[in-house]
Design a protein around this motif. Sequence first.
Motif, PDB file in Angstrom:
ATOM      1  N   ASN A 192      -9.706   1.226 -16.243  1.00 18.20           N
ATOM      2  CA  ASN A 192      -8.953  -0.003 -16.540  1.00 18.20           C
ATOM      3  C   ASN A 192      -7.558   0.030 -15.936  1.00 18.20           C
ATOM      4  O   ASN A 192      -6.978  -1.029 -15.675  1.00 18.20           O
ATOM      5  CB  ASN A 192      -8.801  -0.190 -18.061  1.00 18.20           C
ATOM      6  N   TYR A 193      -6.991   1.230 -15.775  1.00 19.45           N
ATOM      7  CA  TYR A 193      -5.585   1.335 -15.380  1.00 19.45           C
ATOM      8  C   TYR A 193      -5.429   2.527 -14.447  1.00 19.45           C
ATOM      9  O   TYR A 193      -5.941   3.622 -14.741  1.00 19.45           O
ATOM     10  CB  TYR A 193      -4.740   1.526 -16.651  1.00 19.45           C
ATOM     11  N   GLU A 194      -4.716   2.297 -13.378  1.00 19.98           N
ATOM     12  CA  GLU A 194      -4.573   3.357 -12.352  1.00 19.98           C
ATOM     13  C   GLU A 194      -4.008   4.660 -12.913  1.00 19.98           C
ATOM     14  O   GLU A 194      -4.463   5.747 -12.564  1.00 19.98           O
ATOM     15  CB  GLU A 194      -3.644   2.821 -11.247  1.00 19.98           C
ATOM     16  N   LYS A 195      -3.023   4.551 -13.832  1.00 18.73           N
ATOM     17  CA  LYS A 195      -2.410   5.786 -14.341  1.00 18.73           C
ATOM     18  C   LYS A 195      -3.391   6.608 -15.180  1.00 18.73           C
ATOM     19  O   LYS A 195      -3.134   7.759 -15.487  1.00 18.73           O
ATOM     20  CB  LYS A 195      -1.190   5.449 -15.209  1.00 18.73           C
TER      21      LYS A 195
ATOM     22  N   SER B 233     -12.728   1.404  -9.211  1.00 19.39           N
ATOM     23  CA  SER B 233     -12.327   0.405  -8.212  1.00 19.39           C
ATOM     24  C   SER B 233     -11.646  -0.818  -8.828  1.00 19.39           C
ATOM     25  O   SER B 233     -10.916  -1.517  -8.148  1.00 19.39           O
ATOM     26  CB  SER B 233     -13.538  -0.023  -7.379  1.00 19.39           C
ATOM     27  N   LYS B 234     -11.896  -1.062 -10.127  1.00 16.38           N
ATOM     28  CA  LYS B 234     -11.291  -2.264 -10.722  1.00 16.38           C
ATOM     29  C   LYS B 234     -10.067  -1.944 -11.586  1.00 16.38           C
ATOM     30  O   LYS B 234      -9.539  -2.806 -12.280  1.00 16.38           O
ATOM     31  CB  LYS B 234     -12.342  -3.004 -11.571  1.00 16.38           C
ATOM     32  N   ALA B 235      -9.630  -0.697 -11.531  1.00 15.80           N
ATOM     33  CA  ALA B 235      -8.455  -0.313 -12.337  1.00 15.80           C
ATOM     34  C   ALA B 235      -7.222  -1.089 -11.866  1.00 15.80           C
ATOM     35  O   ALA B 235      -6.974  -1.184 -10.664  1.00 15.80           O
ATOM     36  CB  ALA B 235      -8.212   1.187 -12.207  1.00 15.80           C
ATOM     37  N   ARG B 236      -6.482  -1.655 -12.810  1.00 15.18           N
ATOM     38  CA  ARG B 236      -5.277  -2.413 -12.400  1.00 15.18           C
ATOM     39  C   ARG B 236      -4.223  -1.422 -11.903  1.00 15.18           C
ATOM     40  O   ARG B 236      -4.163  -0.270 -12.374  1.00 15.18           O
ATOM     41  CB  ARG B 236      -4.762  -3.291 -13.546  1.00 15.18           C
ATOM     42  N   PRO B 237      -3.359  -1.872 -11.003  1.00 13.32           N
ATOM     43  CA  PRO B 237      -2.368  -0.948 -10.446  1.00 13.32           C
ATOM     44  C   PRO B 237      -1.354  -0.474 -11.482  1.00 13.32           C
ATOM     45  O   PRO B 237      -1.105  -1.179 -12.478  1.00 13.32           O
ATOM     46  CB  PRO B 237      -1.686  -1.769  -9.349  1.00 13.32           C
ATOM     47  N   ALA B 238      -0.774   0.679 -11.230  1.00 14.04           N
ATOM     48  CA  ALA B 238       0.225   1.241 -12.159  1.00 14.04           C
ATOM     49  C   ALA B 238       1.448   0.334 -12.249  1.00 14.04           C
ATOM     50  O   ALA B 238       1.857  -0.266 -11.250  1.00 14.04           O
ATOM     51  CB  ALA B 238       0.645   2.618 -11.652  1.00 14.04           C
ATOM     52  N   GLU B 239       1.989   0.242 -13.451  1.00 14.01           N
ATOM     53  CA  GLU B 239       3.269  -0.463 -13.629  1.00 14.01           C
ATOM     54  C   GLU B 239       4.305   0.594 -13.973  1.00 14.01           C
ATOM     55  O   GLU B 239       4.036   1.476 -14.787  1.00 14.01           O
ATOM     56  CB  GLU B 239       3.168  -1.460 -14.793  1.00 14.01           C
TER      57      GLU B 239
END
Length: 383
Positions: free
Chosen positions: A299-302, A348-354
């Motif tokens: 779900n999340y890049e980190k 592949s669908k993980a949202r980019p890190a904030e």
Amino acid sequence: MAIPLIQQARIGAYVLKHRVKGTKRYPLVLMLEPLFRCNLACAGCGKIDYPDDILNQRLSVKDCLDAVDECGAPVVAIPGGEPLLHKEMDQIVAGIVARKKFVIMCTNALLLEKKLHLFTPSPYLTFSIHLDGLKEEHDKSVCQHGVFDRAVAATRKAREMGFRVIANCTLFDNANPERVAQFMDYAMNDLGVEHVTMSPGYAYERAPDQQHFLSRKKTKVLFREILKRGKGKKWRFSQSTNFLDFLAGNREYHCTPWGMPTRNVFGWQRPCYLLGEGYANSFRELMEETEWDKYGTGNYEKCSNCMVHCGYEPSSVTDTLKHPLKALKTTVFGIKTEGEMAPEIDLSKARPAEWVHDRNVAKFLTDLHTKRQAAKARESNAA
Ligand code: SF4
Ligand code: SF4
């Protein structure tokens, strides 16, 4: 020795109660961080590089016990910083034990021998000693010579005095399975700790050394290599069998970050002990207003490389309850260390890190200075 029966029974009853009630999300372990200050500076630590104004903050005894009451989890882990630097740690522990909650105090043990007299042995209190391997590996990991010997001496002393003692060992990508196996033999047979909690290191964005953390694939291969060497040796781990099976690549879980919520000097940390993506003012706000689906591997890049207990041990516990026979089979026949692994989560669908943590820290500091100035102004008006 397994996890004490009283602890198993209490946690079992707690989980059952929530399942009967149909509670969607409930915590198993409160991660209570009353301070970030430490007397070591390990390269893999993401907790100690704050400005002094933050390192000097402490949760009070009342803050800690309110958090315990608000959260309601049956187990309270106290990581850090170094908890024994908190001058009122004995009162915090006594208050939690009086509530019949199980306290696991994670300590590097440098102050333990000196402070043992402040605590009373109890099935509700466990000291979890930071030991990242045998002498050579541990002293290297904590970036200071002689720490292993002091931690071992404190462990022996605590055991002599009747305290329950376990070890916590974090593994990085330079871990040698043979040496880790030797450490496990030493911890079980010589040091005599009740269990070892073995975790793959997670790349905290604040950790100074970002080079040596494990990816998921490497974690799985490493745990297989270690567990292979433990077959027939009755090593005692504090994690559930399902969680170890997950670390060895035989199961795939989605993260359950609310299973181990974190309360620290900033507030209730979102979403977990490892990531500081925001803070809630209360436990209720944390549980109800966090967008939980935004986090976890896939779900999340980190979260992509994370296999850490604070997200995945609660998933393992849920799985054990849903599929007890499968868990029993793994316990009886052992963890598979050869052959195909369970399919990995699609990243592949993980949202980019904030990158929000520095902004949160800056806001906390601004608020802190504003409060201090207001207090000074009140004092001078009153004078
Ligand atoms: S002992 Fe723990 S809290 Fe202290 S620097 Fe090392 S990892 Fe961080
Ligand atoms: S996968 Fe879960 S435990 Fe790991 S960093 Fe993400 S939210 Fe936290």
